[in-house]
Design a protein around this motif. Structure first.
Motif, PDB file in Angstrom:
ATOM      1  N   ALA A 165       0.854  -1.290   0.227  1.00  0.00           N
ATOM      2  CA  ALA A 165       0.151  -0.009  -0.039  1.00  0.00           C
ATOM      3  C   ALA A 165       0.922   1.351  -0.123  1.00  0.00           C
ATOM      4  CB  ALA A 165      -1.125  -0.025   1.228  1.00  0.00           C
ATOM      5  N   GLU A 168       2.201   1.943  -3.424  1.00  0.00           N
ATOM      6  CA  GLU A 168       1.143   2.164  -4.473  1.00  0.00           C
ATOM      7  C   GLU A 168       0.836   3.624  -4.234  1.00  0.00           C
ATOM      8  OE1 GLU A 168      -1.413  -0.854  -5.255  1.00  0.00           O
ATOM      9  OE2 GLU A 168      -0.051  -2.295  -5.217  1.00  0.00           O
ATOM     10  N   LEU A 200      -7.050   2.484  -1.773  1.00  0.00           N
ATOM     11  CA  LEU A 200      -6.917   1.037  -1.753  1.00  0.00           C
ATOM     12  C   LEU A 200      -7.631   0.438  -0.638  1.00  0.00           C
ATOM     13  CD1 LEU A 200      -4.646  -0.387  -3.214  1.00  0.00           C
ATOM     14  CD2 LEU A 200      -3.290  -0.152  -1.463  1.00  0.00           C
TER      15      LEU A 200
END
Length: 281
Positions: A165, A168, A200
């Motif tokens: 996470a 990204e 996310l």
């Protein structure tokens, strides 16, 4: 055991003594909370807690249980002192950060009490180095009063999920928004950076989700600049517990397994960003 006679030979009384066969176990944990130069060390019979704070908004605690040490002794109910963490790390890695295969730096740590330096005896390959680090008056630490009874939402993730996470999401964003809910989206991380908004989501039945206990929907924002130091602990960890209380205070507890399979914990507390309105949510 190296140094087993060191303190007794000098006839000095120490309020804290601790020995480790491999100093790297300690240095890697301390590096995980090293985002400010000074730390407060708090030792009891259970082990040592090393606390670092910044701007009264974030606090990191590294917990080194007594069982991690080959020898651990505290002569008083508690022993507290402040120390320059950067200097301590330099001393612990005085023989270098990567030992040759089959070799490690043995450590014996001794402290005589208030006003005295912390003494480190380090040995590798028959060479012994002695370091004396001045200690200081401990600061009054922030009490986040984060006890389990006040936790509103809690999830436990495999660390690889959070590492992905952080890789990204758009870290040009000033804040990381965390949504935890008993209903969809369950667990959502959001950023608002130069490239726009990014979200996310983790379903509650995700393979990465080890536990999911959410009682109410909460959305809070945290300054990314405050959370970035915790990525050092994230990189070392295998699991992470994410908890929030009713005020939106965040606890990130990282479970770290060392080379010998022993478990230690690093915990970060972070206050929510107050510059947020209901309309923004």
């Amino acid at each position: 055991m190296p140094f087993s006679t060191q303190p007794s030979a000098s006839g000095e009384q120490y309020v804290l003594t601790a020995s480790l066969d491999n100093a790297r176990h300690l240095s890697s944990l301390l590096r995980a909370v090293h985002f400010q130069d000074h730390a407060t060390c708090f030792a009891t019979a259970n082990g040592i807690r090393v606390t670092v704070e910044d701007a009264k908004c974030i606090q990191a605690n590294a917990f080194i249980q007594a069982e991690i040490f080959q020898e651990f002794s505290v002569q008083e109910e508690s022993v507290t002192f402040r120390i320059n963490l950067a200097v301590l790390l330099d001393c612990l890695t005085i023989f270098g950060t990567s030992s040759l295969p089959g070799t490690s730096t043995a450590l014996r740590m001794c402290y005589r009490g208030y006003g005295y330096p912390l003494m480190l005896f380090l040995e590798e390959g028959g060479v012994v180095t002695v370091c004396k680090i001045n200690t200081q008056e401990p600061d009054e630490l922030l009490d986040f009063d984060f006890c389990s009874t006040k936790v509103v939402n809690k999830i436990i993730l495999q660390s690889e999920g959070l590492r992905e996470a952080f890789a990204e999401l758009d870290m040009t964003s000033e804040v990381l928004q965390i949504t935890m809910s008993p209903d969809k989206p369950y667990f959502r991380l959001s950023t608002f950076g130069n490239a726009g908004s990014a979200h996310l989501d983790y379903p509650r039945d995700s393979d990465l989700m080890e536990a999911f206990h959410c009682n109410q929907t909460q959305t809070n924002r945290y300054k990314i600049s405050l959370l970035k130091p915790s990525t050092k602990a994230l990189a070392l960890s295998c699991k992470v517990s994410i908890r929030t209380d009713a005020q939106g205070f965040l606890s990130l507890q990282y479970m770290i397994r060392n080379e010998d399979g022993q478990i230690c914990f690093v915990e970060y507390y972070c206050c929510p960003d107050e510059d947020i309105t209901e309309a923004e949510l």
